[in-house]
Design a protein around this motif. Structure first.
Motif, short mmCIF file in Angstrom:
data_model
loop_
_atom_site.label_atom_id
_atom_site.label_comp_id
_atom_site.label_asym_id
_atom_site.label_seq_id
_atom_site.Cartn_x
_atom_site.Cartn_y
_atom_site.Cartn_z
N PHE A 92 0.83 -1.20 0.00
CA PHE A 92 0.00 0.00 0.00
C PHE A 92 0.86 1.25 0.00
CE2 PHE A 92 -2.46 3.35 2.10
CZ PHE A 92 -3.57 3.39 1.27
N ASP A 93 1.87 1.29 0.87
CA ASP A 93 2.76 2.45 0.93
C ASP A 93 3.56 2.59 -0.35
OD1 ASP A 93 1.90 3.04 3.50
OD2 ASP A 93 3.43 1.78 4.43
N ASN A 97 1.40 4.11 -2.97
CA ASN A 97 1.21 5.54 -2.78
C ASN A 97 2.41 6.35 -3.23
OD1 ASN A 97 -1.38 5.33 -1.78
ND2 ASN A 97 -0.71 5.20 0.35
N LYS A 98 3.59 5.75 -3.22
CA LYS A 98 4.82 6.43 -3.63
C LYS A 98 5.21 6.09 -5.07
CE LYS A 98 6.74 6.28 1.02
NZ LYS A 98 7.78 5.72 1.85
N TYR A 99 4.30 5.55 -5.85
CA TYR A 99 4.64 5.06 -7.18
C TYR A 99 5.19 6.16 -8.09
CZ TYR A 99 4.42 2.24 -11.38
OH TYR A 99 4.74 1.55 -12.52
#
Length: 152
Positions: A44-45, A48-50
């Motif tokens: 998930f994190d 979000n930082k993709y």
């Protein structure tokens, strides 16, 4: 006597089931062939930082650096070149090695420059496959790469 339309019912069931099997087979094929093989405990994190990950990858690609790793009698040898194929002699190279399957057994080590290469002596403790998370730094510029090596 009139023939009943129900005589096609068994054929309709067979066609329906074959269609389901074909669609499921196509989905399985697509899933297996598109899976990158990477598993992340923090998906998930990471998702979000993709955009940040893509920007870092583009920044590294723009550098044009090439990092090659060889295992020579259990020593690791790294060659780091710039976009023109010239060796980067003033780099600091570090790595973390982990097993890709089973217990990770993280092993950290630093490389020392030897001519046009960077060498880590007796770096990997056991034979098998290892994933190397390499970080090469020249001044404020960092280059991060992952390579898989096999130790005999």
């Amino acid at each position: 006597m009139q023939k009943s339309a129900w005589r096609f019912f068994p054929l309709a069931i067979v066609v329906f089931l074959l269609t389901v099997v074909a669609v499921d087979g196509g989905m399985i094929f697509a899933a297996v062939h598109s899976f990158p093989g990477a598993a992340d405990d923090h998906a998930f994190d990471t998702g979000n930082k993709y955009n940040e990950i893509l920007e870092n990858a583009a920044r590294q690609a723009k550098l044009g650096w090439q990092l090659n790793v060889k295992v020579v009698s259990n020593d690791l040898e790294v060659t780091l070149t710039d976009q023109n194929g010239e060796v980067l002699p003033a780099a600091s190279v570090e790595a973390v090695a982990t097993h890709p399957v089973g217990p990770a057994q993280p092993t950290r080590f630093a490389f020392t420059p030897q001519g046009s290469r960077y060498v880590a002596r007796s770096a990997l403790p056991t034979p098998g496959q290892w994933d190397l998370g390499l970080t090469a730094s020249v001044g404020d510029i960092k280059y991060i790469a992952t390579r898989r090596v096999v130790v005999q």
